[in-house]
Design a protein around this motif. Structure first.
Motif, PDB file in Angstrom:
ATOM      1  N   SER A 197       1.435   0.017  -5.289  1.00 53.49           N
ATOM      2  CA  SER A 197       1.013   0.078  -3.888  1.00 53.49           C
ATOM      3  C   SER A 197       1.694   1.234  -3.169  1.00 53.49           C
ATOM      4  CB  SER A 197       1.344  -1.239  -3.182  1.00 53.49           C
ATOM      5  OG  SER A 197       0.642  -2.313  -3.772  1.00 53.49           O
ATOM      6  N   VAL A 198       2.979   1.419  -3.406  1.00 51.34           N
ATOM      7  CA  VAL A 198       3.725   2.527  -2.787  1.00 51.34           C
ATOM      8  C   VAL A 198       3.160   3.862  -3.239  1.00 51.34           C
ATOM      9  CG1 VAL A 198       5.975   3.692  -2.735  1.00 51.34           C
ATOM     10  CG2 VAL A 198       5.841   1.208  -2.411  1.00 51.34           C
ATOM     11  N   ILE A 199       2.909   3.995  -4.529  1.00 51.27           N
ATOM     12  CA  ILE A 199       2.363   5.258  -5.053  1.00 51.27           C
ATOM     13  C   ILE A 199       1.024   5.577  -4.406  1.00 51.27           C
ATOM     14  CG2 ILE A 199       1.373   6.333  -7.125  1.00 51.27           C
ATOM     15  CD1 ILE A 199       3.651   4.926  -8.696  1.00 51.27           C
ATOM     16  N   HIS A 200       0.132   4.573  -4.330  1.00 49.20           N
ATOM     17  CA  HIS A 200      -1.193   4.839  -3.764  1.00 49.20           C
ATOM     18  C   HIS A 200      -1.152   5.059  -2.255  1.00 49.20           C
ATOM     19  CE1 HIS A 200      -3.886   4.473  -7.200  1.00 49.20           C
ATOM     20  NE2 HIS A 200      -2.949   3.675  -7.701  1.00 49.20           N
ATOM     21  N   ALA A 201      -0.194   4.433  -1.576  1.00 48.16           N
ATOM     22  CA  ALA A 201      -0.107   4.606  -0.124  1.00 48.16           C
ATOM     23  C   ALA A 201       0.548   5.928   0.258  1.00 48.16           C
ATOM     24  CB  ALA A 201       0.661   3.437   0.498  1.00 48.16           C
ATOM     25  N   TYR A 202       1.649   6.287  -0.396  1.00 51.39           N
ATOM     26  CA  TYR A 202       2.431   7.438   0.053  1.00 51.39           C
ATOM     27  C   TYR A 202       2.205   8.714  -0.748  1.00 51.39           C
ATOM     28  CZ  TYR A 202       4.768   4.002   2.921  1.00 51.39           C
ATOM     29  OH  TYR A 202       5.028   3.029   3.829  1.00 51.39           O
ATOM     30  N   ILE A 203       1.770   8.600  -1.993  1.00 48.18           N
ATOM     31  CA  ILE A 203       1.530   9.814  -2.785  1.00 48.18           C
ATOM     32  C   ILE A 203       0.047  10.194  -2.741  1.00 48.18           C
ATOM     33  CG2 ILE A 203       1.597  10.803  -5.112  1.00 48.18           C
ATOM     34  CD1 ILE A 203       4.173   9.231  -5.560  1.00 48.18           C
ATOM     35  N   PHE A 204      -0.820   9.225  -2.946  1.00 45.91           N
ATOM     36  CA  PHE A 204      -2.261   9.506  -2.944  1.00 45.91           C
ATOM     37  C   PHE A 204      -2.896   9.336  -1.571  1.00 45.91           C
ATOM     38  CE2 PHE A 204      -1.817   7.947  -7.502  1.00 45.91           C
ATOM     39  CZ  PHE A 204      -1.674   9.227  -8.011  1.00 45.91           C
ATOM     40  N   HIS A 205      -2.147   8.849  -0.589  1.00 46.90           N
ATOM     41  CA  HIS A 205      -2.609   8.657   0.796  1.00 46.90           C
ATOM     42  C   HIS A 205      -3.913   7.853   0.858  1.00 46.90           C
ATOM     43  CE1 HIS A 205       0.545  11.353   2.010  1.00 46.90           C
ATOM     44  NE2 HIS A 205       0.104  12.256   1.143  1.00 46.90           N
ATOM     45  N   GLU A 206      -3.919   6.714   0.169  1.00 46.28           N
ATOM     46  CA  GLU A 206      -5.103   5.851   0.130  1.00 46.28           C
ATOM     47  C   GLU A 206      -4.883   4.630   1.031  1.00 46.28           C
ATOM     48  OE1 GLU A 206      -5.630   4.933  -3.990  1.00 46.28           O
ATOM     49  OE2 GLU A 206      -6.271   6.951  -4.491  1.00 46.28           O
ATOM     50  N   GLY A 207      -4.638   4.835   2.296  1.00 44.96           N
ATOM     51  CA  GLY A 207      -4.421   3.734   3.233  1.00 44.96           C
ATOM     52  C   GLY A 207      -2.949   3.440   3.420  1.00 44.96           C
ATOM     53  N   THR A 208      -2.663   2.385   4.149  1.00 46.87           N
ATOM     54  CA  THR A 208      -1.281   2.009   4.431  1.00 46.87           C
ATOM     55  C   THR A 208      -0.719   1.180   3.283  1.00 46.87           C
ATOM     56  OG1 THR A 208      -1.868  -0.055   5.513  1.00 46.87           O
ATOM     57  CG2 THR A 208      -1.807   1.926   6.905  1.00 46.87           C
ATOM     58  N   LEU A 209       0.592   1.019   3.308  1.00 48.52           N
ATOM     59  CA  LEU A 209       1.250   0.215   2.282  1.00 48.52           C
ATOM     60  C   LEU A 209       0.751  -1.229   2.335  1.00 48.52           C
ATOM     61  CD1 LEU A 209       3.322  -0.057   0.021  1.00 48.52           C
ATOM     62  CD2 LEU A 209       5.059  -0.464   1.772  1.00 48.52           C
ATOM     63  N   ILE A 210       0.609  -1.774   3.528  1.00 50.23           N
ATOM     64  CA  ILE A 210       0.130  -3.157   3.683  1.00 50.23           C
ATOM     65  C   ILE A 210      -1.269  -3.304   3.094  1.00 50.23           C
ATOM     66  CG2 ILE A 210      -0.439  -4.963   5.342  1.00 50.23           C
ATOM     67  CD1 ILE A 210       2.569  -4.424   5.007  1.00 50.23           C
ATOM     68  N   GLN A 211      -2.134  -2.322   3.344  1.00 51.49           N
ATOM     69  CA  GLN A 211      -3.486  -2.369   2.769  1.00 51.49           C
ATOM     70  C   GLN A 211      -3.429  -2.308   1.246  1.00 51.49           C
ATOM     71  OE1 GLN A 211      -5.164   1.031   4.713  1.00 51.49           O
ATOM     72  NE2 GLN A 211      -6.210  -0.198   6.277  1.00 51.49           N
ATOM     73  N   GLN A 212      -2.563  -1.473   0.716  1.00 48.32           N
ATOM     74  CA  GLN A 212      -2.457  -1.342  -0.734  1.00 48.32           C
ATOM     75  C   GLN A 212      -1.884  -2.605  -1.380  1.00 48.32           C
ATOM     76  OE1 GLN A 212      -3.477   0.872  -3.012  1.00 48.32           O
ATOM     77  NE2 GLN A 212      -4.582   1.828  -1.333  1.00 48.32           N
ATOM     78  N   ILE A 213      -0.974  -3.285  -0.687  1.00 52.42           N
ATOM     79  CA  ILE A 213      -0.397  -4.501  -1.249  1.00 52.42           C
ATOM     80  C   ILE A 213      -1.408  -5.641  -1.227  1.00 52.42           C
ATOM     81  CG2 ILE A 213       1.327  -6.314  -0.886  1.00 52.42           C
ATOM     82  CD1 ILE A 213       3.265  -4.117   0.016  1.00 52.42           C
ATOM     83  N   PHE A 214      -2.060  -5.845  -0.086  1.00 44.11           N
ATOM     84  CA  PHE A 214      -2.901  -7.032   0.076  1.00 44.11           C
ATOM     85  C   PHE A 214      -4.397  -6.800  -0.141  1.00 44.11           C
ATOM     86  CE2 PHE A 214       0.930  -7.995   2.601  1.00 44.11           C
ATOM     87  CZ  PHE A 214       1.339  -9.109   1.896  1.00 44.11           C
TER      88      PHE A 214
END
Length: 121
Positions: free
Chosen positions: A27-44
């Motif tokens: 989730s962190v990788i997709h949120a902060y490296i790939f910029h695919e939404g927020t961390l909360i969105q990536q987790i849930f």
């Protein structure tokens, strides 16, 4: 036969923890490296292909933890049974009224019953 709990009894939970850690790191990788939404969105609410992949890897960690735990428990039961069997055999051989000595291939004394110990000192 009661097996006391120890750190190794937590192996199944380690699998759960590794699965959750993997989910969070992805989730962190997709949120902060790939910029695919927020961390909360990536987790849930990750994308469907991410959900499938994370779920599969998490499930594999959990299954591996449970399998490892079953192997550990089986080994504990086997060791306990072996120890009990060795104690019974030692009790039987100590009760024999004849001298009994067990030696290795170099004739070093490995074990002797009580009669042999009393006779040889």
């Amino acid at each position: 036969m009661v097996i006391s709990p120890s750190l190794s009894d937590k192996t199944a939970w380690i699998g759960v923890g590794l699965g959750l850690l993997f989910w969070f790191v992805e989730s962190v990788i997709h949120a902060y490296i790939f910029h695919e939404g927020t961390l909360i969105q990536q987790i849930f609410r990750p994308a469907i292909h991410e959900l499938w992949m994370r779920g599969l890897v998490t499930f594999m960690f959990i299954i591996f933890g449970g399998y490892a735990q079953s192997i550990i428990n089986s080994r504990k039961r086997t060791n306990e049974t072996l120890r009990e069997s060795e104690e019974k055999l030692a009790g039987i051989l100590d009760s024999v009224m004849d001298q009994m000595i067990m030696v290795d291939e170099r004739f070093n004394i490995m074990w002797a019953n009580n009669v042999a110990k009393d006779l040889t000192g």
